[in-house]
Enzyme design. Sequence first.
Site, PDB file in Angstrom:
ATOM      1  CB  SER A  33     -29.845  11.682 -12.068  1.00  0.00           C
ATOM      2  OG  SER A  33     -31.085  11.715 -12.553  1.00  0.00           O
ATOM      3  CG  ASP A  73     -29.712  12.445 -19.966  1.00  0.00           C
ATOM      4  OD1 ASP A  73     -31.044  12.268 -19.771  1.00  0.00           O
ATOM      5  OD2 ASP A  73     -29.004  12.469 -18.903  1.00  0.00           O
ATOM      6  CG  ASP A 114     -27.898   6.526 -22.664  1.00  0.00           C
ATOM      7  OD1 ASP A 114     -26.983   6.400 -21.868  1.00  0.00           O
ATOM      8  OD2 ASP A 114     -28.233   5.524 -23.338  1.00  0.00           O
ATOM      9  CG  HIS A 115     -30.108   9.735 -16.942  1.00  0.00           C
ATOM     10  ND1 HIS A 115     -30.082  11.207 -16.919  1.00  0.00           N
ATOM     11  CD2 HIS A 115     -30.654   9.237 -15.769  1.00  0.00           C
ATOM     12  CE1 HIS A 115     -30.379  11.644 -15.514  1.00  0.00           C
ATOM     13  NE2 HIS A 115     -30.588  10.527 -15.002  1.00  0.00           N
TER      14      HIS A 115
END
Length: 396
Positions: A118, A322, A361-362
């Site tokens: 991220s 995501d 996803d994240h």
Amino acid sequence: MNNYPIVLVHGMYGFGEDEGLYKILPYYGMITGSLVKRLREQGYRAVAPKVGSVASAWDRACELYAILLGGTVDYGEAHSKRYGHERFGRTYEKGLIEDWGSLDENGKLVKIHMFGHSFGGATMRMFVELLESGSEEERKVSGENVSGLFAGGKGEWVCSITSLAGPHDGTTIMHAIPGAIPVLKAITYILANIIGNTGVRRGYDFGLEAWHLTTPRSSDVITAKMFDIPKIIHAARSKDSLFWDLRIDGAAEMNKNVSCHDTTYYFSVATLGTYFDENGKVRKGKIMNPILWIPGYAMSRYKPSRKFARLVNFDDSWLLSDGLATYGSSKHPKNEPWVTYEKGMDVKKGIWHVMPDAESDHGTIIGGSTKYIGFGKKKIFDAFYLEHIDLLKTLD
């Protein structure tokens, strides 16, 4: 084959292995347990440092430099005056990789490989930029007292960076839910001020002592004032935070001063938790955590202003995500050179190698998914990192 140390950099609200929370829920590994520990068991020198939870890419890069080498964090005299916080941060008596940048017994430079999840991606990019180019402004202002980070000429100290779900050109979640981010910022800085001046800070630390909002974990005496509203407002309004760097316009501003360098190898992995159905509508994939459905939906409906659309060459890839990171932004910075990675290809420095997309996803890409619950699932998670590390070991 190299065996350079591996540095795992966390994202927004993340935490390092020296915090109490990491022992309960490791940032890298999550429900699978500590990836850092397992890498060490296999002979790798792996570390997962703590940098500011909501700090800007610049401030995080300054912190990383001191954390890895040892010494006192120097945010730069010009930078700290511009944004109104202390120039110096905490002091690290011993660096996590004290021989980093020196010559080993064979006369070879000790480099590092970096992974960044991220906002850890933006942190690494800024880190390499400062290592290589330094800061002319800081050199002029500080003279002989300039930090080694701002002196430049150290880009080759980082062999590679690998961005995981990195918002290179910002993320639309910062704009997609009107009014949400200002509220989140207010809650964040108030909470940081409260937690940072109690014993809880030893379990989780926002790291805002330069703003006089939190007390260092190492201090036995509370040094900051709780409910210091003027300082909370000052920090929350500042552009010297990831809340600005994650915006489309904030990322564009940062990217004017950050570029690829031929000292380092660049890799990126985009994460994809949504898809287009046969009617062209964005749908959530099976991998999406329910918590991320709402932000993912808002991102799929986002329509940027003309200004923002021009900044990022907005297309359909910016509707996918995501749940937190925009797919179109995660592949590579739009103004930097890139190539689609193919197994066995000749990897080059100074250009982004876009790896295959991860169905994630994240949180899945760092182990935060129920898909990794069960016998043997830990090895499946580790295999993604180990395969990539095998590639990194072949680089010079």
